[in-house]
Design an enzyme around this catalytic site. Structure first.
Site, PDB file in Angstrom:
ATOM      1  N   GLY A   1      77.456  55.229  49.867  1.00  0.00           N
ATOM      2  CA  GLY A   1      77.765  55.675  48.394  1.00  0.00           C
ATOM      3  C   GLY A   1      77.794  56.770  48.136  1.00  0.00           C
ATOM      4  O   GLY A   1      77.480  57.616  47.176  1.00  0.00           O
TER       5      GLY A   1
ATOM      6  N   ALA B   1      81.191  54.909  54.627  1.00  0.00           N
ATOM      7  CA  ALA B   1      80.192  54.744  55.507  1.00  0.00           C
ATOM      8  C   ALA B   1      79.108  53.543  55.006  1.00  0.00           C
ATOM      9  O   ALA B   1      78.187  53.143  56.043  1.00  0.00           O
ATOM     10  CB  ALA B   1      79.517  55.850  55.970  1.00  0.00           C
TER      11      ALA B   1
ATOM     12  N   LYS C   1      72.545  56.730  49.275  1.00  0.00           N
ATOM     13  CA  LYS C   1      71.849  55.568  48.939  1.00  0.00           C
ATOM     14  C   LYS C   1      71.962  54.495  50.224  1.00  0.00           C
ATOM     15  O   LYS C   1      73.063  54.687  51.025  1.00  0.00           O
ATOM     16  CB  LYS C   1      72.395  54.900  47.858  1.00  0.00           C
ATOM     17  CG  LYS C   1      73.902  54.153  47.948  1.00  0.00           C
ATOM     18  CD  LYS C   1      74.009  52.741  48.421  1.00  0.00           C
ATOM     19  CE  LYS C   1      75.428  52.409  48.767  1.00  0.00           C
ATOM     20  NZ  LYS C   1      75.500  51.452  49.629  1.00  0.00           N
TER      21      LYS C   1
ATOM     22  N   ASP D   1      78.687  51.303  42.331  1.00  0.00           N
ATOM     23  CA  ASP D   1      77.395  51.671  42.976  1.00  0.00           C
ATOM     24  C   ASP D   1      76.887  52.962  42.115  1.00  0.00           C
ATOM     25  O   ASP D   1      75.800  53.626  42.247  1.00  0.00           O
ATOM     26  CB  ASP D   1      77.547  52.247  44.287  1.00  0.00           C
ATOM     27  CG  ASP D   1      77.417  51.314  45.244  1.00  0.00           C
ATOM     28  OD1 ASP D   1      76.944  50.202  45.082  1.00  0.00           O
ATOM     29  OD2 ASP D   1      77.813  51.653  46.616  1.00  0.00           O
TER      30      ASP D   1
END
Ligand code: ATP
Length: 311
Positions: A125, A122, A34, A161
């Site tokens: 997600g 990073a 994402k 998330d």
């Protein structure tokens, strides 16, 4: 009908093997990364709990998951091709299998092999997307008929998330991450994603946020641009309230942004809690130029397109 000795021995063999393996089901699925086109936190509650207002999309950079179930045992096992990922109950895919088994009252064993392509820690997600893929796939395999809403609620038990990743198409995400409002498909565009050599712990970064010092992007204007298919306004109103916080300790973020803009990206921004930066381009030829200029000095660079059709 008379059975020969060979017939009998092969029947016994089949029975034996089904005793060992039980009833087995197997699926291979993709779990896309994402990106946050917009990220704001309009409110901080007590004990540092944040309210979110985010515009999220999924892109065609994905992990591959092989999910296998068996009635022969009741263990959950997770393996990945990256040695540094947790393989036990600290893996979000493991947690998703556990949450699903509990909600669906299923006792089967579940084995998950993750082929990791999404950079870890990073801001893309990856762990949440793996968890969402496990929830969706097990729901399908066992035909449990949990609604998307129910799967999103299960996902929230794992990470903020996961509900978005269960949905997986352009959306406004608010509340704790659990309120998903579908948006229109994005105007056609390409994204160059670059992950610098450092990783950022989301938890640590969020602890360092001084909420009253954040600068807030105009998420409503970003939404209006997407809903009317206005590419220029969409790019002009992208923004991430956490970017300045992350960039304070990680100069790579601003260096990458500047390089992408100089190479011709229409806009560039950090995703999630970073440190990954993406550049956005309307033309594929421009995106290729940005990709080439960044891949010279950053090892993890990807040229991708959005996935999911939206509302
Ligand atoms: P977010 O933006 O949701 O914080 P992220 O992209 O920054 O996500 P992830 O790649 O999801 O971060 O990883 C965050 C942490 O979760 C890492 O410490 C990692 O070890 C752990 N983790 C657990 N399971 C997974 C998984 N299946 N894939 C990636 N990371 C995982």
């Amino acid at each position: 009908m008379k059975l020969t000795f060979e017939d009998l021995s092969s029947i016994i063999l089949v029975i034996k093997s089904s005793e060992v393996e039980g009833m087995v089901m197997k699926r291979i699925v993709r779990a896309p990364a994402k990106i946050n086109l917009g990220l704001d936190t309009p409110h901080a509650y007590a004990r540092g709990v944040l309210e979110w207002k985010m515009v999220m999309i999924s892109v065609d950079l994905a992990d591959d998951l092989q999910i296998e179930t068996t009635s022969a045992n009741s263990h959950i096992q997770v393996f990945s091709d990256k040695g540094f990922l947790p393989e036990g109950n600290r893996n979000l895919a493991y947690q998703a299998a556990r949450v699903f088994k509990h909600a669906a009252q299923i006792d089967d064993g579940i084995t998950i092999h993750i082929q990791k392509r999404i950079p870890v820690s990073a801001g893309l997600g990856g762990g949440s997307s793996d968890a969402a893929a496990v929830l969706r796939t097990l729901n399908d395999m066992y035909q449990t008929n949990f609604s998307d809403r129910q799967l999103e609620e299960l996902g929230l038990k794992i990470d903020s998330d996961v509900p978005y990743c269960v949905y997986g198409k352009p959306a406004l995400v608010t509340g704790k991450g659990d309120q998903i409002t579908p948006l229109q498909p994005l105007p056609a565009c390409w994204l160059v994603i670059a992950k610098p050599g450092v990783s950022i712990s989301t938890l640590k970064l969020l602890r360092s946020v001084k909420h009253d010092e954040l600068s807030h992007p105009n998420i409503d204007a970003l939404i209006a641009a997407i809903q009317t298919g206005n590419y220029e306004q969409m790019v002009a109103n992208m923004g991430n309230a956490l970017e300045a916080v992350a960039a304070k300790n990680h100069p790579e973020v601003n260096i990458l942004k500047e390089r992408m803009l100089k190479a011709g990206a229409d806009g560039a921004q950090m995703s999630g809690s970073g440190p990954t930066v993406f550049g956005i381009c309307r033309q594929l030829s421009r995106a290729k130029r940005v990709y080439n200029s960044i891949s010279g000095f950053c090892r993890e660079v990807y040229l991708v397109a959005p996935v999911g059709e939206g509302a």
